[in-house]
Design a protein around this motif. Structure first.
Motif, PDB file in Angstrom:
ATOM      1  N   GLY A 288       0.842  -1.188   0.000  1.00 12.84           N
ATOM      2  CA  GLY A 288       0.000   0.000   0.000  1.00 12.84           C
ATOM      3  C   GLY A 288       0.876   1.235   0.000  1.00 12.84           C
ATOM      4  N   SER A 289       0.413   2.309  -0.623  1.00 15.53           N
ATOM      5  CA  SER A 289       1.220   3.523  -0.689  1.00 15.53           C
ATOM      6  C   SER A 289       0.304   4.730  -0.850  1.00 15.53           C
ATOM      7  CB  SER A 289       2.218   3.435  -1.854  1.00 15.53           C
ATOM      8  OG  SER A 289       3.086   4.546  -1.856  1.00 15.53           O
ATOM      9  N   PHE A 290       0.907   5.920  -0.784  1.00 16.07           N
ATOM     10  CA  PHE A 290       0.181   7.169  -1.026  1.00 16.07           C
ATOM     11  C   PHE A 290       0.939   7.945  -2.099  1.00 16.07           C
ATOM     12  CE2 PHE A 290       3.148   7.836   2.405  1.00 16.07           C
ATOM     13  CZ  PHE A 290       3.692   9.087   2.186  1.00 16.07           C
TER      14      PHE A 290
ATOM     15  N   LEU B 198       9.061   4.931  -3.648  1.00 16.23           N
ATOM     16  CA  LEU B 198       8.626   3.611  -4.083  1.00 16.23           C
ATOM     17  C   LEU B 198       9.208   3.157  -5.420  1.00 16.23           C
ATOM     18  CD1 LEU B 198       7.020   1.212  -3.146  1.00 16.23           C
ATOM     19  CD2 LEU B 198       4.978   2.226  -4.157  1.00 16.23           C
ATOM     20  N   PRO B 199       9.292   4.020  -6.455  1.00 14.50           N
ATOM     21  CA  PRO B 199       9.818   3.519  -7.732  1.00 14.50           C
ATOM     22  C   PRO B 199      11.210   2.911  -7.617  1.00 14.50           C
ATOM     23  CG  PRO B 199       8.722   5.618  -8.055  1.00 14.50           C
ATOM     24  CD  PRO B 199       8.797   5.407  -6.574  1.00 14.50           C
ATOM     25  N   LEU B 200      12.100   3.564  -6.878  1.00 13.16           N
ATOM     26  CA  LEU B 200      13.452   3.024  -6.727  1.00 13.16           C
ATOM     27  C   LEU B 200      13.424   1.705  -5.969  1.00 13.16           C
ATOM     28  CD1 LEU B 200      16.475   3.235  -7.065  1.00 13.16           C
ATOM     29  CD2 LEU B 200      16.546   4.744  -5.057  1.00 13.16           C
TER      30      LEU B 200
ATOM     31  N   GLU C 209       0.329  -6.315   2.587  1.00 13.70           N
ATOM     32  CA  GLU C 209       1.204  -6.804   3.657  1.00 13.70           C
ATOM     33  C   GLU C 209       1.977  -5.668   4.316  1.00 13.70           C
ATOM     34  OE1 GLU C 209       3.384 -10.555   2.382  1.00 13.70           O
ATOM     35  OE2 GLU C 209       2.731  -9.714   0.454  1.00 13.70           O
ATOM     36  N   LEU C 210       2.328  -4.681   3.519  1.00 17.30           N
ATOM     37  CA  LEU C 210       3.071  -3.516   3.985  1.00 17.30           C
ATOM     38  C   LEU C 210       2.398  -2.273   3.418  1.00 17.30           C
ATOM     39  CD1 LEU C 210       6.744  -4.619   3.151  1.00 17.30           C
ATOM     40  CD2 LEU C 210       5.726  -4.583   5.431  1.00 17.30           C
ATOM     41  N   ALA C 211       2.547  -1.156   4.122  1.00 18.98           N
ATOM     42  CA  ALA C 211       2.010   0.092   3.593  1.00 18.98           C
ATOM     43  C   ALA C 211       2.900   1.252   4.006  1.00 18.98           C
ATOM     44  CB  ALA C 211       0.584   0.338   4.083  1.00 18.98           C
ATOM     45  N   LEU C 212       3.178   2.118   3.049  1.00 16.17           N
ATOM     46  CA  LEU C 212       3.846   3.383   3.339  1.00 16.17           C
ATOM     47  C   LEU C 212       2.792   4.363   3.845  1.00 16.17           C
ATOM     48  CD1 LEU C 212       6.081   3.448   0.170  1.00 16.17           C
ATOM     49  CD2 LEU C 212       6.935   3.379   2.524  1.00 16.17           C
ATOM     50  N   MET C 213       3.059   4.965   5.005  1.00  9.29           N
ATOM     51  CA  MET C 213       2.106   5.872   5.617  1.00  9.29           C
ATOM     52  C   MET C 213       2.841   7.116   6.102  1.00  9.29           C
ATOM     53  SD  MET C 213      -0.072   2.962   7.723  1.00  9.29           S
ATOM     54  CE  MET C 213      -1.574   3.897   7.937  1.00  9.29           C
ATOM     55  N   TRP C 214       2.088   8.109   6.580  1.00 10.91           N
ATOM     56  CA  TRP C 214       2.708   9.351   7.033  1.00 10.91           C
ATOM     57  C   TRP C 214       1.955   9.876   8.246  1.00 10.91           C
ATOM     58  CZ3 TRP C 214      -0.906  13.048   7.297  1.00 10.91           C
ATOM     59  CH2 TRP C 214      -2.024  12.913   6.466  1.00 10.91           C
ATOM     60  N   GLU C 215       2.630  10.724   8.996  1.00 12.71           N
ATOM     61  CA  GLU C 215       1.989  11.378  10.131  1.00 12.71           C
ATOM     62  C   GLU C 215       2.700  12.688  10.445  1.00 12.71           C
ATOM     63  OE1 GLU C 215       2.323   8.722  13.454  1.00 12.71           O
ATOM     64  OE2 GLU C 215       4.443   9.169  13.773  1.00 12.71           O
ATOM     65  N   TYR C 216       1.949  13.634  10.999  1.00 14.11           N
ATOM     66  CA  TYR C 216       2.511  14.858  11.559  1.00 14.11           C
ATOM     67  C   TYR C 216       2.383  14.788  13.077  1.00 14.11           C
ATOM     68  CZ  TYR C 216       2.791  17.123   6.976  1.00 14.11           C
ATOM     69  OH  TYR C 216       3.123  17.456   5.687  1.00 14.11           O
ATOM     70  N   GLU C 217       2.980  15.755  13.737  1.00 15.09           N
ATOM     71  CA  GLU C 217       2.965  15.758  15.193  1.00 15.09           C
ATOM     72  C   GLU C 217       1.547  15.745  15.749  1.00 15.09           C
ATOM     73  OE1 GLU C 217       4.651  18.480  18.918  1.00 15.09           O
ATOM     74  OE2 GLU C 217       5.039  19.067  16.842  1.00 15.09           O
TER      75      GLU C 217
ATOM     76  N   LEU D 175       6.728   2.885   7.651  1.00 13.80           N
ATOM     77  CA  LEU D 175       6.402   1.614   7.009  1.00 13.80           C
ATOM     78  C   LEU D 175       5.569   0.820   8.004  1.00 13.80           C
ATOM     79  CD1 LEU D 175       6.711  -0.257   4.586  1.00 13.80           C
ATOM     80  CD2 LEU D 175       8.762  -1.197   5.673  1.00 13.80           C
ATOM     81  N   ALA D 176       4.330   0.524   7.629  1.00  9.34           N
ATOM     82  CA  ALA D 176       3.390  -0.129   8.533  1.00  9.34           C
ATOM     83  C   ALA D 176       3.150  -1.575   8.109  1.00  9.34           C
ATOM     84  CB  ALA D 176       2.062   0.626   8.550  1.00  9.34           C
ATOM     85  N   SER D 177       2.969  -2.432   9.115  1.00  8.05           N
ATOM     86  CA  SER D 177       2.651  -3.837   8.866  1.00  8.05           C
ATOM     87  C   SER D 177       1.727  -4.328   9.976  1.00  8.05           C
ATOM     88  CB  SER D 177       3.927  -4.680   8.815  1.00  8.05           C
ATOM     89  OG  SER D 177       4.652  -4.554  10.030  1.00  8.05           O
TER      90      SER D 177
END
Length: 322
Positions: free
Chosen positions: A97-99, A107-109, A143-151, A275-277
């Motif tokens: 999973g990605s955003f 992700l491309p690399l 199985e894996l996801a790229l995620m993000w968060e702020y403070e 990176l979330a799992s």
């Protein structure tokens, strides 16, 4: 239901003509093999082996069961081969999973490296907003996801394991001829009179801008609401206003805009890439391999990305391309 291990013991005995040899083949003692064979005969309600002075031979029922045992053994061996292939990354599917920002930068690399090392693995990527990514992880769609968060919006989810990949700083996007390029340092509080290009409402970066400006003591004057970062850059280049953006979103920067870091004593919010799992599901070999690659790629982005000193050099040097 017949005991599979006992059925395999019968098959080995039929082929080898010896219960002792069958026991050795299956790493059993002769006495244990004899006990297991007696149990199998009781299960089926009839003799399966005839004990001879030298060895054994099957009864008609034993011969029929031994033939079934050969088919079972073939399937078990095939299953073991399948497992070895998955473990060796010679087969399987990786579901990620990605955003959008990560899909256009990190992700491309990572995908290129992964496919180069494990060409037999099929990779499927699903894109989504934060809540959709969490749902996909929970239900096993990825199985894996790229995620993000702020403070102010840390991800709180006891069912996920979150591994930090890198910090993604917020930078200022200005036209290539902006007078802001001549300033020794940029502070958000000094930009109250500027016009702003903002991402369309409900986008996280729009919230970053509004929060940051309010902390600096002013409300941003919005000149344009863009729907992607390329559009935002184009409006900045046209002189319509300036913009805030996460550094990773500007991997493909236009030649007619420049990026400025904020003063070290007045930084803009930093986005953390994760990176979330799923916490309660064991990672597959393919997921573990991709996780290692993503951490390596993220470190390279951190090492090679424009830090504040480099951004300052761009400002004083008239905006060398990067």
């Amino acid at each position: 239901m017949l005991n599979v291990r006992r059925l395999l013991l019968l098959t080995e005995a039929a082929e080898r003509g010896s219960l002792t040899a069958a026991a050795e083949a299956l790493s059993m003692t002769t006495s244990a093999a004899s006990q297991q064979m007696s149990l199998l005969e009781r299960e089926v309600g009839q003799p399966l082996l005839e004990r001879l002075p030298r060895g054994v031979r099957t009864t008609a029922a034993g011969a029929a069961l031994a033939e079934r045992g050969r088919a079972v053994r073939r399937e078990l061996q095939a299953a073991q081969a399948d497992v070895r292939e998955f473990a060796a990354l010679d087969r399987g599917t990786l579901r990620l999973g990605s955003f959008p920002t990560a899909s256009a930068s990190l992700l491309p690399l990572a995908l290129t490296r992964f496919s180069g090392r494990h060409p037999a693995i099929r990779t499927v990527v699903r894109a989504g907003v934060l809540e959709r990514l969490r749902e996909m992880l929970h239900v096993g769609e990825v199985e894996l996801a790229l995620m993000w968060e702020y403070e102010w919006n840390r991800i709180q989810d006891k069912d996920l394991t979150l591994a930090p990949l890198l910090d993604d700083p917020t930078v200022l996007v200005v036209p290539a001829d902006s007078e802001l390029l001549t300033r020794p340092a940029v502070r958000l509080g000094a930009l109250a009179e500027q016009e702003w290009i903002i991402r369309a409402e409900n986008h996280p970066v729009a919230e970053v801008l509004r929060r940051s400006c309010r902390l600096a003591g002013f409300e941003p004057r919005i000149a344009y609401e863009s729907h992607d970062y390329q559009e935002a850059q184009a409006m900045v280049a046209a002189g319509l206003g300036i913009a805030l953006a996460p550094r990773l979103a500007l991997t493909n920067r236009r030649s007619d805009v420049r990026l400025l870091a904020f003063a070290s004593d007045a930084p803009a919010p930093v986005r953390r890439i994760l990176l979330a799992s799923p916490r309660h599901r064991a990672a597959t070999p393919t997921a573990r391999a991709m996780a290692r690659i993503l951490h390596t790629v993220a470190q390279q982005f951190t090492d090679s990305g424009l830090d504040r000193a480099q951004l300052g050099a761009v400002r004083r040097g008239g905006g060398a391309r990067h």
